[in-house]
Scaffold this motif. Structure first.
Motif, short mmCIF file in Angstrom:
data_model
loop_
_atom_site.label_atom_id
_atom_site.label_comp_id
_atom_site.label_asym_id
_atom_site.label_seq_id
_atom_site.Cartn_x
_atom_site.Cartn_y
_atom_site.Cartn_z
N SER A 67 -7.83 6.02 -22.52
CA SER A 67 -8.02 7.48 -22.55
C SER A 67 -9.41 7.87 -23.06
O SER A 67 -9.56 8.86 -23.79
N TRP A 68 -10.40 7.06 -22.72
CA TRP A 68 -11.78 7.36 -23.12
C TRP A 68 -12.66 7.16 -21.90
O TRP A 68 -13.03 6.03 -21.55
N SER A 69 -13.00 8.26 -21.24
CA SER A 69 -13.68 8.21 -19.95
C SER A 69 -15.20 8.15 -20.14
O SER A 69 -15.73 8.32 -21.24
N TRP A 70 -15.90 7.92 -19.05
CA TRP A 70 -17.36 7.96 -19.03
C TRP A 70 -17.86 9.31 -19.56
O TRP A 70 -18.79 9.37 -20.36
N GLU A 71 -17.22 10.39 -19.13
CA GLU A 71 -17.62 11.72 -19.58
C GLU A 71 -17.43 11.87 -21.08
O GLU A 71 -18.29 12.43 -21.78
N ASN A 72 -16.31 11.39 -21.60
CA ASN A 72 -16.09 11.43 -23.05
C ASN A 72 -17.20 10.71 -23.79
O ASN A 72 -17.74 11.21 -24.78
#
Length: 593
Positions: A274-279
């Motif tokens: 639950s940790w995306s590129w955007e995050n």
């Protein structure tokens, strides 16, 4: 126009299986740093973390048993909003956890003259990366580094970031050591691109989770941190934020080089956690907004400071009783115990706040042939130390370790120093203590190495204030997979625990009434093709407005004298206490009963 080059690009795709751990991944409504969290949510997050860190799994962990509870998007709220990051620990029983993340890459930008120019370069690079797709990969890690012609000390850079309440770390190898296999002198980091922390004991699968983000092709992507001395004991309040282990791959990192410097940023993402590129990009930009490019060299000595009180746990009377009890156990005919290391915690409360980085810098004069470290989770005390003892250093399959035991003060003259050295070399009591440590390490290495060489078998290692008996051991691992076996078998060393290990740990747990935390545990870093760990002795836990806990231990073997062992504790803690003015009336020096 920007000029930059790209190198050391490595891609390894992997299939992912859904994670079946109990995860608290969306407890906060915002998926990346913002200032919109309410006070109630922040308080709830802190409560969840406190509960999780109190939870200790006392079951033994093996490669076939995992009982893991983790929190994926948690870090404590920081200044100017909050700071979130990804906990990279994954459920290891699935095959995908053995594989590297999909993308591992290092980009090197064009060299610049100053830190200010380097900050400009990385900010422009992040702006460009924000519009990039994350390489079609659901997980990865990218390091961007900018060589700087100007030489800046890493500790000065880190001290300039004192205003930021983000996780921080510092690690300096020994002088004239192959810290990086190159010209790297020391590393300072702020923020975590990915961190690794759990309430349960450090397991094989936690090691695998860290290794996922590392590669020999990107050797400077490293996870810095420490492991508790004994993860099965109750965690006291001052150590809560560290968990049973705490490692971080810094978001923003400063490398002090021989003749230059380097500023780096690191982005890590994993959709399964639950940790995306955007995050990751947004979190990095939030951190960069608070990074200072103005470096002011700070005085490497502590200002005159008086101590309001000094509390020893155990007190001298209780110490004498503990040592005599240990000696009775050792002398029993039916006891296997031959050595136990008992420790002391000294809490000092000064009249002025202690800056842990200033303390660490002040220890530089003690730092010859020693490791220096600083580890501070977000909004938590700082664990600092100046340790002479190597646990192990691995480069590819080559591994070294050291035996260090027996302690004497340095002489005030060369002649007296030689006399003290001879006394240490010929002391039967110290020879017993040292031989136990050396031979235990040799047997541990032989279990996973084809050949172990010990050279010298016994000599003196001299430090500025003290001297020890010393031996170095080297071997060749049969497989890099044996690194976890080496770490778990060498720790706890007989130098900080005793022998046999289980009997010594049991007596320590029954005797000591304070929490060692990371004191005497492994502290160092994992890298793709290289790892290095020291033993976290000669260390202290420093908390803002709360003073410091200073830790020291001494080995108890047949022939030990409680009074002389207490004097050894005083000698070992003196590198910290000498930084403060202790000449106060005796009534102000208090031992806890």
């Amino acid at each position: 126009m920007k000029s930059r080059s790209y190198k050391a690009i490595y891609t390894n795709s992997s299939n992912h299986i859904p994670n079946h751990h109990f995860a608290i991944s969306h407890f906060l409504s915002s998926p990346f740093p913002s200032c919109s969290l309410t006070l109630n949510k922040l308080m709830a997050t802190a409560t969840i973390h406190k509960w999780l860190t109190h939870f200790t799994d006392t079951l033994p962990f093996s490669k076939k048993q995992q009982h893991s509870l983790y929190f994926t998007n948690y870090h404590k709220p920081m200044c100017q909003g909050c700071y979130l990051s990804m906990n990279g620990c994954k459920e290891g029983k699935h095959q995908y956890a053995r594989n590297s993340v999909g993308t591992i890459e290092t980009r090197t930008l064009a060299p610049v003259a100053s830190l200010a120019r380097a900050m400009y370069s990385v900010n422009m690079a992040v702006s460009d990366m924000k519009s990039e797709a994350p390489y079609g990969s659901s997980c990865g890690i990218v390091r961007v580094q900018v060589p700087i012609e100007e030489h800046v000390e890493a500790i000065d850079w880190l001290h300039s970031q004192n205003h930021i309440l983000l996780p921080r770390c510092f690690f300096s190898g020994r002088e004239h050591s192959a810290f990086s296999g190159g010209n790297l002198v020391s590393v300072a980091g702020v923020g975590s691109a990915v961190f690794f922390s759990q309430p349960h004991p450090f397991s094989y699968w936690d090691w695998i989770s860290i290794r996922r983000f590392l590669s020999e092709r990107c050797p400077l992507i490293r996870a810095y941190g420490a492991i508790r001395f004994n993860a099965k004991t109750k965690v006291s309040s001052e150590w809560l934020a560290f968990g049973s282990f705490y490692f971080m791959i810094p978001q923003v990192e400063f490398n002090e080089l021989e003749g230059g410097s380097m500023l780096t940023i690191t982005i890590a993402w994993d959709n399964d956690l639950s940790w995306s590129w955007e995050n990751a990009i947004n979190a990095l930009q939030e951190t960069l907004c608070n990074i200072s490019s103005s470096i002011v060299k700070f005085p490497k000595q502590t200002p005159p400071t008086l101590i309001l009180s000094s509390h020893n746990v155990p007190s001298k009377g209780d110490w004498d009783l503990a040592v005599r009890r240990a000696l009775q156990m050792i002398e029993k005919n039916d006891s296997l115990l031959t050595k136990v290391v008992l420790a002391r915690s000294t809490r000092v409360e000064p009249t002025a706040d202690i800056d842990p980085l200033t303390w660490l810098a002040s220890l530089k004069v003690e730092g010859e042939n020693a490791y220096q470290f600083f580890l501070q989770p977000p909004n938590a005390p700082a664990f600092i130390g100046n340790t002479p003892e190597q646990l192990f250093h691995r480069k590819s399959l080559h591994i070294t370790s050291e035996a260090l035991a027996g302690t004497r003060a340095r002489g005030v003259s060369p002649a007296l120093d030689r006399q003290i050295e001879l006394d240490l070399l010929t002391s039967p009591k110290d020879d017993i203590e040292f031989t136990i440590v050396r031979d235990t390490i040799r047997r541990k290495l032989e279990a996973v190495c084809d050949k172990v060489v010990m050279k010298p078998s016994k000599m003196i290692r001299k430090l500025p204030r003290i001297q020890h008996l010393f031996a170095q051991l080297a071997g060749r691992l049969r497989s890099e997979e044996d690194e976890f076996e080496i770490l778990s078998s060498l720790h706890p060393s007989p130098a900080v625990c005793g022998f046999p290990t289980e009997e010594a740990q049991l007596l320590i747990a029954e005797t000591e009434v304070f929490d060692r935390g990371m004191y005497a545990g492994p502290v160092g870093w994992f890298g793709g093709g290289e790892s290095e760990f020291a033993v976290g002795i000669r260390s202290a836990l420093v908390e803002k407005d709360q003073g410091a806990f200073i830790y020291a231990g001494t080995g108890i073997v047949e022939g030990s004298n409680p009074y002389l062992e207490w004097d050894e504790l005083e000698l070992k803690t003196s590198q910290f206490t000498k930084l403060l003015k202790l000449d106060l009336p005796q009534r102000q020096k208090v031992d806890c009963k």
